[in-house]
Scaffold this motif. Structure first.
Motif, PDB file in Angstrom:
ATOM      1  N   SER A 197       0.856  -1.205   0.179  1.00  4.34           N
ATOM      2  CA  SER A 197      -0.204  -0.387  -0.441  1.00  4.34           C
ATOM      3  C   SER A 197       1.223   1.503   0.382  1.00  4.34           C
ATOM      4  O   SER A 197       0.694   2.063  -0.925  1.00  4.34           O
ATOM      5  CB  SER A 197      -0.884   0.007   1.122  1.00  4.34           C
ATOM      6  N   TRP A 198       1.804   1.247   0.385  1.00  2.00           N
ATOM      7  CA  TRP A 198       3.157   2.289   0.667  1.00  2.00           C
ATOM      8  C   TRP A 198       3.553   2.381  -0.341  1.00  2.00           C
ATOM      9  O   TRP A 198       3.392   3.342  -0.974  1.00  2.00           O
ATOM     10  CB  TRP A 198       4.125   1.638   1.724  1.00  2.00           C
ATOM     11  N   ALA A 199       3.380   1.570  -0.649  1.00  2.00           N
ATOM     12  CA  ALA A 199       3.908   1.822  -2.977  1.00  2.00           C
ATOM     13  C   ALA A 199       3.250   1.788  -3.855  1.00  2.00           C
ATOM     14  O   ALA A 199       3.366   2.328  -4.326  1.00  2.00           O
ATOM     15  CB  ALA A 199       4.721  -0.011  -3.342  1.00  2.00           C
ATOM     16  N   ALA A 200       1.917   1.223  -3.650  1.00  2.00           N
ATOM     17  CA  ALA A 200       1.027   2.061  -4.329  1.00  2.00           C
ATOM     18  C   ALA A 200       1.227   3.688  -3.983  1.00  2.00           C
ATOM     19  O   ALA A 200       0.789   4.467  -5.176  1.00  2.00           O
ATOM     20  CB  ALA A 200      -0.351   1.239  -4.072  1.00  2.00           C
ATOM     21  N   ALA A 201       0.729   3.957  -2.815  1.00  2.00           N
ATOM     22  CA  ALA A 201       0.952   5.300  -2.730  1.00  2.00           C
ATOM     23  C   ALA A 201       1.212   6.167  -3.279  1.00  2.00           C
ATOM     24  O   ALA A 201       1.677   7.423  -4.107  1.00  2.00           O
ATOM     25  CB  ALA A 201       0.164   5.647  -1.053  1.00  2.00           C
TER      26      ALA A 201
END
Length: 441
Positions: A197-201
């Protein structure tokens, strides 16, 4: 829409103030109810609910403005009166724009480019569910597997395998992915999901998690934070008698009105059926209703009198041999008039009498035969918690062309997610399904 509604109020009462105040007020109300959010557009009935909530809020806001600011009774009156026309105009406009958006999705425009991440078998199941819908907002650009050893199965289904879970960031960057959809897998623990989720954000990409439980409407889901843990609450289906009383009243009153309007055409159809072949105009058959109660269902007769005796001879032609239904395309037992009645669904008009008597609803699962119910599994018996319907999700999604497991899924989904808005949506879709005649045989 607000300008048109304001002009209607001006035409009725001859005051211009409402034309100046209503449009910006309505836009502000729609913004407050998040009616312009992309996530609410084109899917489900939430966008209609937001318009209706805005129409309800408009008189309340007008009253607050009257008491706190203007003390202008005429403006208060006009703003309150505008709630009905602005909603009456807004809903069909939303409906039109919604279908325009669906057509654009059908042409491959304005769709989200999605990357699916997870195990191969679950990805195949999810893609099958996504393709069932009439309009696909999500376009699957590829998959990253948590079990790359099963990649062959996905390639055979026409899905491009772009790597494993560790390749997600590179794939998103290289292909311009706008949405990452992650399915549960033993390899994807809480820490792995957080990092994803961090990478997507960081790349400005939507990050979606697929729940383990499918076929649950969004209206039944709510997030309940508990000690910092976001728990998803699934509300129980609302099947109580009090909750279904409005449906009961609407069913019987609307069916009675339709019977009065269609009395003459039904008499003509009955006469044509009698003239076309020997036998009664109506076909009576025992069916199973709510809670397993039996009732006599009425239809216009579309088959020869010896149709039941010939059924065994046609067993090898059954189009639904994967389940409990018996349907045969180009059934030789069907009469000339019966073929037309079935294709146009006019043979089902006498079921309006069943609705008036309380045996059936306008919308509900298909009314089963007693011998079918005897073979029901415990899960399938949930279909009997509601009245069978003259139309339903099965009717508007392909009817007899659907495989048995898909018909079951639709019926159980209706029982669990029933609402008045869902019923109204199915009734609107029924007219289109009847005109197309898909699966009617």
């Amino acid at each position: 829409m607000a300008v048109v509604a304001a002009l209607l109020i001006h035409g009725a009462y001859g005051r211009w103030a409402v034309a100046l105040v209503l449009p910006p007020t309505w836009i502000a109300i729609m913004l407050a109810h998040r009616s312009y959010d992309r996530s609410a557009l084109g899917l489900g009935t939430e966008e209609y609910r937001r318009v209706l909530r805005g129409a309800v809020a408009l008189p309340a806001l007008a009253a607050a403005g009257y008491w706190l600011f203007t003390r202008n009774a005429a403006l208060f009156h006009d703003m309150a009166m505008a709630a009905l026309p602005v909603a009456a105009i807004g809903l069909p406009v939303r409906y039109t724009l919604r279908h325009r958006l669906h057509r654009r999705w059908g042409r491959g425009r304005d769709r989200s480019s999605a990357l699916l991440v997870g195990p191969a078998r679950d990805i195949l199941d999810l893609v099958a569910v996504l393709r069932r819908g009439r309009a696909e907002e999500v376009q699957v650009a590829g998959v990253c597997l948590s079990d790359p050893e099963n990649a062959t199965e996905l390639r055979e289904a026409g899905l491009p395998v772009l790597g494993g879970v560790d390749d997600m960031n590179d794939v998103v960057r290289a292909m311009g992915i706008s949405t990452v959809v992650v399915l549960p897998a033993p390899e994807l623990d809480a820490l792995a999901l957080r990092r994803m989720s961090w990478a997507a954000a960081a790349q400005g990409v939507d990050f979606l998690l697929v729940p383990m439980l499918c076929d649950v409407s969004a209206a039944r889901l709510a997030v309940r934070p508990t000690n910092g843990v976001p728990l998803v609450r699934i509300r129980a289906p609302n099947l109580s008698r009090s909750a279904r009383l409005p449906k009961e009243l609407l069913d019987r009153s609307l069916a009675a009105v339709l019977l009065l309007l269609l009395a003459l055409p039904m008499l003509l159809i009955a006469l044509v059926v009698r003239l076309d072949s020997s036998g009664p105009a109506f076909f009576r058959q025992q069916r199973v209703g709510r809670y397993g109660d039996h009732f006599t269902m009425l239809k216009f007769r579309t088959m020869r009198l010896d149709s039941e005796a010939l059924r065994a001879e046609l067993a090898h032609l059954n189009q639904n041999s994967d389940g409990l239904l018996f349907k045969v395309k180009e059934d030789p037992r069907i009469t000339r008039v019966g073929s037309f009645l079935r294709h146009s669904s006019l043979d089902e008009l006498p079921q309006l009498l069943n609705v008036v008597r309380g045996h059936m609803s306008l919308v509900g699962p298909r009314p089963p035969l007693p011998e079918e119910v005897e073979d029901y599994s415990p899960d399938l018996k949930r279909r009997l918690l509601v009245k069978p319907g003259l139309t339903g999700l099965w009717q508007v999604s392909g009817r007899s062309d659907l495989p048995w497991d898909e018909a079951v899924r639709l019926d159980l989904g209706y029982v669990d997610n029933w609402s008045m808005s869902l019923d109204l949506s199915i009734l609107l879709r029924t007219a289109t399904a009847v005109v197309r005649g898909t699966g009617a045989y």
